[in-house]
Structure formats: C-alpha cells, structure tokens
Design a protein around this motif. Structure first.
Motif, PDB file in Angstrom:
ATOM      1  N   THR A 551      47.168  46.376  37.783  1.00 55.88           N
ATOM      2  CA  THR A 551      46.230  45.770  38.917  1.00 55.88           C
ATOM      3  C   THR A 551      45.399  46.886  39.777  1.00 55.88           C
ATOM      4  OG1 THR A 551      47.696  43.799  39.329  1.00 55.88           O
ATOM      5  CG2 THR A 551      46.092  44.283  41.211  1.00 55.88           C
ATOM      6  N   MET A 555      41.556  47.041  40.316  1.00 57.37           N
ATOM      7  CA  MET A 555      40.936  47.223  41.670  1.00 57.37           C
ATOM      8  C   MET A 555      39.806  48.468  41.792  1.00 57.37           C
ATOM      9  SD  MET A 555      42.241  45.284  44.077  1.00 57.37           S
ATOM     10  CE  MET A 555      42.241  46.154  45.606  1.00 57.37           C
ATOM     11  N   LEU A 558      36.594  46.339  40.746  1.00 52.12           N
ATOM     12  CA  LEU A 558      36.512  44.972  41.024  1.00 52.12           C
ATOM     13  C   LEU A 558      35.795  44.474  41.793  1.00 52.12           C
ATOM     14  CD1 LEU A 558      37.931  42.198  40.059  1.00 52.12           C
ATOM     15  CD2 LEU A 558      39.571  42.590  42.075  1.00 52.12           C
ATOM     16  N   GLU A 560      33.863  42.507  44.452  1.00 52.63           N
ATOM     17  CA  GLU A 560      34.009  40.978  44.919  1.00 52.63           C
ATOM     18  C   GLU A 560      33.621  40.200  43.751  1.00 52.63           C
ATOM     19  OE1 GLU A 560      31.234  40.391  48.026  1.00 52.63           O
ATOM     20  OE2 GLU A 560      32.145  41.596  49.351  1.00 52.63           O
ATOM     21  N   GLU A 562      34.467  37.858  41.314  1.00 54.16           N
ATOM     22  CA  GLU A 562      35.784  36.702  41.228  1.00 54.16           C
ATOM     23  C   GLU A 562      35.844  36.410  39.697  1.00 54.16           C
ATOM     24  OE1 GLU A 562      35.049  33.429  43.478  1.00 54.16           O
ATOM     25  OE2 GLU A 562      34.772  34.402  45.426  1.00 54.16           O
ATOM     26  N   PHE A 565      38.252  38.926  38.189  1.00 51.02           N
ATOM     27  CA  PHE A 565      39.583  38.408  38.567  1.00 51.02           C
ATOM     28  C   PHE A 565      40.007  37.297  37.748  1.00 51.02           C
ATOM     29  CE2 PHE A 565      42.828  36.734  41.295  1.00 51.02           C
ATOM     30  CZ  PHE A 565      43.649  37.869  41.353  1.00 51.02           C
ATOM     31  N   LEU A 610      47.192  44.670  45.780  1.00 53.60           N
ATOM     32  CA  LEU A 610      46.135  44.126  46.283  1.00 53.60           C
ATOM     33  C   LEU A 610      46.152  44.533  47.630  1.00 53.60           C
ATOM     34  CD1 LEU A 610      45.668  40.765  44.231  1.00 53.60           C
ATOM     35  CD2 LEU A 610      44.594  42.734  43.864  1.00 53.60           C
ATOM     36  N   SER A 615      40.202  41.209  47.760  1.00 50.57           N
ATOM     37  CA  SER A 615      41.076  41.137  46.589  1.00 50.57           C
ATOM     38  C   SER A 615      42.221  40.094  46.859  1.00 50.57           C
ATOM     39  CB  SER A 615      41.574  42.322  46.025  1.00 50.57           C
ATOM     40  OG  SER A 615      42.629  42.989  47.012  1.00 50.57           O
TER      41      SER A 615
END
Length: 965
Positions: A551, A555, A558, A560, A562, A565, A610, A615
């Motif tokens: 993770t 990150m 990543l 925003e 979605e 994710f 996170l 996140s």
C-alpha cells in the motif's frame, strides 16, 4: 526475608546504611580468611572444607556484586557493567596483594572453586575508573594484565567450561573499563595481546566448546578495533597484526564446522539466528581492520566453494551429504560477506575498500541468480536467509541516501566512444561530453566505487539497478517460498524496510517487479496468500506486513484515482464476495474462517499505510456498508477463537486510529459517526459473547479473554481521543450506540481483577489511557456509575499510581487530576446553582456524595502520591504534582495529619527542618486550581522533594515512617 510492604526507598536506605557500616568489614574479613586458606594447605577432598572455601568466595563475590548506588542495573547488560566501589574501599584495591590473592586462588583451587575466584576478578576488573588517580589506575591495570599473562601462560585450568567462561568475561571487562591507549602503555601489552589473540583463535577453532563464551571474546576485539582511530599513544597497538588473524579464524572455523555438523547430525549454529547475528555484528568491526586481507580470503573461499557447488549441481549422482555441506558453507560465506559489507558503517573506509565490497557483492548477486534459476527444485532455506541478511546489509550501506553520504563517485569512459556509436540514452549518473568524432555525443559513466566491478560483471551501475535486483528477488521468494515461514517473514521485513523512505519509494514504483506485485497480489502468484489447511493460522501474520509495504508503494502515485484503488482492492473484493456467498449458503465454514482471518490481516496492513484523508476515505467507502457487517458476523460466530477474533478486532482498532488526521472527514460526511457505530456494535458483541465463556484457567485467561478486551479498549480510546465524532449527537438524536459501548466497557472491566489489570502489560496500557480519556471528556458517565463500579475504578487508579510502567502511572495521575478538578469545581460552584446547569450540578453532587461516603479513597491516593514524592524514585514528578494539589485542597485536614506523622517520626533536631520544608511547599499557593497556581505548586514540589531527601539522608537519623503506614 524481604518485606515487600515497605517502599523501595526504605529498602534503599537500609541497604545504604548496611553498605556504609558493615560491608567493608565483611569484605576485609573474607579476604583475610582466604589468605589463611592459601597459607595453610587444606584438604579439599574433605567436603566440609571445600564448602567452607566456596562460601567464603561467594561472600566476597556478593560484596563486590552489591548494588552500591541503588542503580538497579539490568543484569542482562553484563558487558556494560561498572562496579561503583565506595571511595572508602580504595585502600583495599590499591594493595597489589588483593589482586594477587585471587589470581593465586585461581591457580591453587579445583575448577568448582577457581571459577568463583575468576568471578571475583571480573568484578575487580570492572571497578569504576574514578576510584583511582591516573598513576594508580595504570598500576592497577598493570597488575590485572600480569594476572592475565600468568593465566594464559598456564592455561590448564581453562579446559573447564566454567573457568573458560569467567575468563572470557574477565577479558571483555578489561576493554569495557580501560581505554586502548591505557592498555598499550602496559609493559606486558605486546606479549599479552599475542597470548589473547592465540587464545581467541584456539577458542574459535573449537567452536563446539562453550559457544556462549565467544560473545565476550568478540566483544573485546570489537571494542579494541573500534578504539584504534582514537589512540594517541605512540606505542604500537598491534591490532593490524592480530585482528585479521581473528577474522580469519572465525571465517575458517565456521566453514569447517559445517562438515562436522552435517556428518555427526549436530545442532547447526546457523539455526540459532539470534546468536549468529550477534556474533556477526561484533565481527563486522574487527573484519574491517586490514580489510584487504579479509577480502582476499573471502574472495578465495567464495570462488572455491561456489565452483564446488556448481559441480555438484551438474553432477549426475549428487551425494546428499556433500551437497548439504556445500550449501552450509555457502550460507556462512554469504552471511560473512553481508557482515563485512555492513561493517563499512562502523569503521573508517577508503575508495579501495568500496571497490572490494563491490568485488564481494558481485559474487553474492551471481549466487542469487544461480539459486533462483534452479527454483523450485534446487533450494536451500539457510542460503536464502543468508542472502536476505546480505541484501539488508547492502541496502543499509550502499542504497539511497546512504550512498551519497558515504561514497565517492569515479568516472569511466563511455563504451561507445571508440565504436562510433552515438549515446542518446539518458540515465542517472551519465554526463554527456563532446566525443572525438564530429557530431557524435558521447558520455562518461559516473559510478560509485562499489558499482565499478559490478557494472563490468553484472551490468549493475547504480542503486536503481540494485533496487531492481532486490525487487526481483523479493517477488521470486514470495512466489516459490510460500510454505517456508522464516524466508517469507524475513523477505517481507526486507520489503517493509525498503518501503519506508520516500526517495526509495519513488524509485521502486518504476520497477516492473513492483508493478507486477501491485496488479497481481493473489494466491495464484504468491502462494502464502492462500488459505489452504497446509498453512498455519500464525503464518497469516506476515500478510499484514506484505500489504503495508504494498500500500505504501500504491500511495506514491495514487492521488485521488479511485479507479486505481478499486483495481488494487479487486482480489480482496473477490474474497469478500466469496465469503458473503458462503455465509448465505452455510457451507465450508472452516474455509470462511481462514479467509476472513487473512482478509482482516490484509486490511489492517492496508489501513496502517493509508495516512491521508483521501486514501482512507477510499478504503472506508470500499468497506462500508457492504463488508464491515461480515466482520461483525464473524465475531458473533467465532468469539471463542482468538485466532479469528484478534485479527478482526485489531483491524477495527486500526481503522479507529486518526493518524495524521486521516479521519477528519468533510463536514457534510457522516463517516465518522458511521465508523463509530460499527465499532460500537463490534465491541458490544464481543464483550457480551466473551463474558459468556465464564471462568477461565490462568493460562487461558489472557489469550481467550484479556487480549481481546485490551484491543477493544484500545479501539475505544482511539475513538474517544480521535476528535472525529461529536458524541453529544448520539444522546441528542436518541442513538444508544455510545451508551451501549460504555456499558460494554464497564461489564468487561468488572470481569477483570485489579491484579490482572496491572499484571498484563498490554491490558494496562490500553485500560488506563482509555480511563484518562473518559475522565477528561466524559465525567458525566463516570459520575453516573453505580457506587461499587466507581469504587472499582478509583481503586484501579490508586493501585496504578505505584506501577513501574510510567505510561500507566502517568495516566493514573492524569485521570485522578480530572476527577479531583471536577469535584473541586463543583464544590466551588455549589452556592451558585442555576437552572441552566442543574444536570451538571446533579452529576457533581453524586460524585461529592460518594466521596463523603468513602473518604478513605482520596486519602489513600494522597498518601500514595506523598509517599512517592518523599521516599520513592519518582520518574514522573510533573504528572504526580498535578492531582496532588487538588487532593491537598480537598483534604487539608488529612494532609495536616500526614505532615505531622512524618515530622514527629524524626528526631527533634530534624523536626523543624521538615516543618519548614512543608511550609515552603505551600508558600504562594492559593486555594484554587488555576494553571498558574498549579505551576507554582509544581515548582515548590520539586524543591520540596530535594530538600526532604537531603534532610532524611543526613547522619544520625532514625528510619522514617512511610506515609502509608
């Protein structure tokens, strides 16, 4: 027999008095008896005479082991111990006959007794330096060295394991207490260092004899070598002669031990990784002294053993024993290469040393390639663990920021310059320059020394290429070593270490192996993520570390996104949907349980990594409302199985953590309240179900019950202190989730004894901080408790005030302060009642009524705190001072009784001094609990404690009564 009812300071005072009045005389008497024993020949075949000598030696040893300054030193830190001999004993230690006595006893007595004489000499060698002046210290050291020389010239007694062990401790203590510059000035130093080197080499060669003693010999050489840069003496230290011999002896002896271990089926030293790592960390400093010799030896041995291993691999008829021996030797060699490379950080190094590190590292990276090519048929756990040790040492030394801090780059000519090939590739570390051919752009490779040789052999030119090798190795291990927990857990620890730094993360996410992991984290590619019955439930723990690292990598880019994710979470989505289907169809319940345990551990790793609101919100939206109820059902169904409930409760506790303000949702979002409601349901469910188990045995109570309760308390504390839920909303809108979880807290608490609260550290460290939150923000709940429950809570605070754990005692002080402040303010406002604050007044009245009915509760706590300040080693004085002022203002009469009791217990000359101390304590302190007034009291208390200690310490005093008697 120890009286545990007395405070520790009282014991300390008795011990100090005994030290000052009797201990020296006991030591002198014991030494005189030992002199008589030497003077007249004793019949040591006589058991009574042998016991007499043993008891006298033990008496001397106990005198020297006495805790002279009340430091309560950690006995496990043997190598750091200094004996704080009182100055009044100086004359005894300055007499050369004292040391001679114990050296003579060693040579005269049989092993059972001579090892006690050596134990006494260990303490003599550990005598504090400040006991002597410089000339006296040099003379004392000279006598110790003469004794060492005599023992080594007549080593017969060292064949006894007890004598051998104590002598190794004796040698280690010499360097602990004396500087290398002082040792080299001793006349016998050249001969003694030669004898110690030979003794060490012999000890290393006989590795099976007293293996636990080698630690002390390596400690001696490690500290000697580490001191070389600081020696100002012109006398030769000779370590450049002997340190390489020690290193060589360690290396060759470990390689030779492999054949003996395999053929005789002995315990393999490599299986004891704790000892191996400890010895290697000591060796790393020694090995860098005259590093060229160490490197040459390792290169020669590595090439020889690697060639033999390849021959065996390609041999049609492999002999299992020969293969095991060769693999064991290679494992040791990889450990040793990792050790010497890691030693670069502990010793002054040159560019040539970096080039040698590259030469050695080349061979390990080639071995990694060879081993991975043969998977899964050809594999060896010991070699894999050794490789992971090497990779970690290389990472610490030559990857990332460390490389720029410790290494200098070198310039190499471009390989395309003489071929007419234009170089357009822009890579890190390449600087373009104009070549000899017009119109062609050439370059010079800027490499660090360690990569110079690696670039020729392996094409590894910088730490970016090394990171690619690292990640390829990690993916390979996770693919092929799924059933080997030691390799998987060490691999994941290495991955976690790589994923901590932001600079490395930016480089890692560009690597193909990392992209593969982010898109394919399923049991199909990584078998350790499977749920088959061949995996132990305890093996699932490593999944948390895996998803934490993964993770962190996700990150980096990543933002925003979605969709990205959702794609990352797809394997977990599939698993949850499978669980949901199985739950609905009610079959294969064992598979569901194992799957849920794995999912809980996976999600905990993800949640831990996170740390941003965006996140975390993605994760919450993914989990709620579909998947959190599944975890709730699991708690209901398997509440009596900690292997299932513990991971789920830990996941909930992690979700409640408002780390980096990640739970500060938008003002229009109800997520904070929704999350708390789910946590409340889970805690209430678990609390109700776990109490139905009834009484449990002592060995079952923690894993079956208390561990889960401590996690629930930790989760509740995170929610109460997280500042993301307005708890007043629940009552306002008739929602009972907050009241329910508080009642669950009380029910679980009442099922736990006070002794268990303090006995189990994790439970106490979750309960007391939770209580601190409740007393700070929810005093209305505390005051609403039934009198027996409130008494239980206050008693737990009273008992926690004296806890050795400062986290617990400080939380108790803070909780008590909030309660006392609440009560004080209520009494102050009692005459100013108004309709507006009627409810608060009623809550305060309930608490006041309880205290009036049970006055001994606050009085007991005042006694405890005053006792701590006056008599104990108070490590959190500021915390103690805050509730103490409120207690004094609420119980002035009882405070006066405490004061009078202490003063009257002292002789008349002291009573006025103590009375003045108490007057100074309250000087300038007003009858309120304002911050300014509290600060004044805290300052006064600091002076009070110092003055009281001086007054009670003075000679001729009687024993003071503690304030709790």
């Amino acid at each position: 027999m120890v009286d545990y009812s007395r405070p520790s300071a009282k014991h300390r005072k008795i011990a100090t008095s005994f030290r000052d009045t009797s201990l020296k005389d006991i030591l002198v008497l014991a030494c005189s008896l030992l002199k008589e024993i030497l003077a007249k020949p004793l019949n040591l075949q006589d058991q009574d005479q042998q016991n007499l000598v043993m008891q006298v030696l033990k008496l001397v040893l106990n005198c020297l082991n006495f805790d002279f300054i009340g430091s309560s030193a950690d006995e496990s830190a043997d190598d750091l111990c200094t004996v704080q001999i009182p100055t009044t004993w100086r004359a005894i230690f300055l007499e050369p006959e004292t040391l001679d006595l114990f050296f003579n006893l060693y040579h005269s007595l049989p092993p059972l007794l001579s090892q006690l004489a050596l134990s006494c000499l260990v303490q003599f060698a550990s005598t504090r330096r400040s006991l002597f002046s410089s000339p006296e210290r040099a003379k004392y050291l000279g006598n110790l060295i003469k004794g060492v020389k005599r023992i080594l010239e007549n080593p017969q007694g060292l064949s006894d394991p007890g004598n051998y062990h104590e002598f190794c401790r004796f040698l280690a203590r010499l360097k602990t207490n004396y500087q290398l510059g002082e040792l080299v000035m001793v006349k016998e130093y050249p001969e003694v260092i030669r004898l110690i080197a030979n003794f060490t080499i012999t000890s290393l060669q006989h590795w099976e004899f007293a293996p636990n003693s080698v630690h002390y010999l390596l400690t001696l050489w490690q500290r000697m070598v580490a001191s070389v840069p600081f020696v100002k003496s012109t006398e030769p230290h000779l370590l450049d002669t002997y340190a390489p011999e020690i290193t060589k002896a360690f290396i060759t002896s470990r390689l030779e031990s492999v054949a003996v271990v395999v053929r005789d089926n002995l315990d393999d030293p490599l299986d004891d990784t704790t000892t191996v790592f400890q010895q290697l960390e000591q060796l790393c400093t020694v090995s860098r002294c005259e590093y060229e010799k160490t490197c040459t030896l390792l290169v020669q041995l590595f090439d020889q053993n690697a060639q033999n291993y390849q021959k065996l691999l390609h041999s049609a008829s492999r002999v299992t024993v020969d293969m095991a021996i060769q693999e064991g030797r290679l494992a040791w060699l990889v450990y040793l290469v990792g050790t010497v490379v890691g030693g670069r950080l502990t010793y002054t190094s040159t560019d040539e040393h970096d080039a040698m590190d590259g030469e050695l590292s080349c061979r390990v990276f080639q071995l990694i390639s060879l081993m991975d090519t043969g998977l899964p048929q050809c594999s060896n756990e010991k070699i894999e663990l050794a490789i992971l040790w090497f990779l970690d040492q290389f990472r610490k030394t030559y990857v990332g920021d460390q490389l720029q801090r410790t290494s200098k780059p070198v310039s190499l000519p471009c390989p395309g310059k003489n071929t007419g090939v234009d170089c357009h590739v822009l890579l890190q570390g390449i600087f373009p320059t104009q070549g000899s051919n017009p119109g062609l752009l050439h370059c010079r490779l800027i490499l660090y020394q360690v990569y110079a040789r690696m670039s020729e052999v392996l094409g590894i030119t910088d730490d970016n290429h090394v990171l690619e090798t690292f990640m390829t190795k990690i993916v390979t291990n996770l693919k092929y070593w799924g059933r080997c927990e030691p390799v998987i857990s060490r691999t994941l620890q290495f991955l976690n270490d790589l994923s901590v730094g932001y600079i490395l993360l930016k480089k890692l996410v560009k690597i193909d192996a990392v992209k593969f992991m982010l898109k394919n984290h399923t049991s199909e590619h990584f078998p350790f993520l499977g749920i088959s019955g061949s995996y132990s439930l305890s093996d699932f723990r490593c999944r948390t570390a895996f998803y934490t690292a993964l993770t962190r990598l996700l990150m980096v880019d990543l933002g925003e996104d979605e969709d990205e994710f959702e794609n990352f979470m797809l394997p977990l989505t599939v698993s949850f949907e499978t669980v949901l289907q199985i739950f609905n169809n009610n079959f294969k319940q064992e598979d569901v349980k194992r799957m849920l345990i794995g999912l809980a551990r996976d999600l905990r790793g993800i949640a831990f990594a996170l740390n941003t609101k965006t996140s975390y919100t993605m994760l919450f939206d993914w989990m709620y409302p579909t998947y959190l109820p599944i975890l709730q059902r699991a708690i209901e169904q398997w509440y009596g199985e900690p292997a299932c409930t513990t991971p789920i409760l830990k996941l909930m506790a992690e979700l409640m953590q408002n780390r980096s303000q990640r739970l500060n949702f938008d003002v229009s979002s109800p997520n904070g309240i929704l999350l708390f409601r789910e946590a409340s349901k889970m805690i209430c469910t678990y609390g109700t179900q776990i109490l139905s188990l009834g009484s449990l045995s002592k060995d079952q109570i923690y894993p079956m019950k208390l561990k889960g309760i401590s996690i629930c308390y930790s989760a509740l504390k995170s929610a109460l202190c997280g500042n993301y839920v307005s708890f007043g909303v629940f009552k306002l809108y008739g929602d009972n989730h907050f009241d329910n979880v508080l009642q669950a807290f009380v029910k679980m608490l009442l099922s736990v004894s006070h002794s268990d609260l303090l006995q189990y550290r994790k439970l106490s460290q979750s309960y007391y901080p939770l209580l601190e939150c409740l007393t700070q923000d929810h005093m209305s709940f505390i005051t609403s408790l039934d009198p027996p429950v409130l008494l239980y809570v206050l008693t737990s605070i009273s008992e926690g005030l004296t806890a050795l754990d400062t986290v617990v005692s400080s939380s108790c002080c803070t909780s008590l302060d909030y309660i006392v402040t609440y009560l004080f303010k209520h009494i102050a406002k009692e005459g100013k009642k108004s309709l507006r604050c009627r409810e608060a007044t009623q809550a305060g009245q309930r608490l006041l009524h309880f205290m009036q009915q049970n006055p001994e509760v606050l009085q007991q706590m005042m006694s405890v705190l005053m006792n701590t300040i006056v008599f104990e080693d108070c490590r959190n004085q500021w915390s103690v001072s805050r509730p103490l002022l409120g207690l004094i203002l609420l119980n002035e009469k009882y405070f006066g009784e405490l004061r009078a009791g202490l003063i009257n217990s002292q002789p008349l000359p002291k009573q006025e001094v103590l009375a003045q101390c108490f007057r100074n304590l309250m000087e300038g302190v007003e009858q309120n609990l304002s911050v300014k007034n509290r600060d004044r009291f805290t300052q006064n208390l600091s002076v009070f404690r110092r003055d009281m200690a001086e007054a009670l310490r003075s000679d001729g005093s009687t024993e003071p009564l503690d304030m709790m008697s």
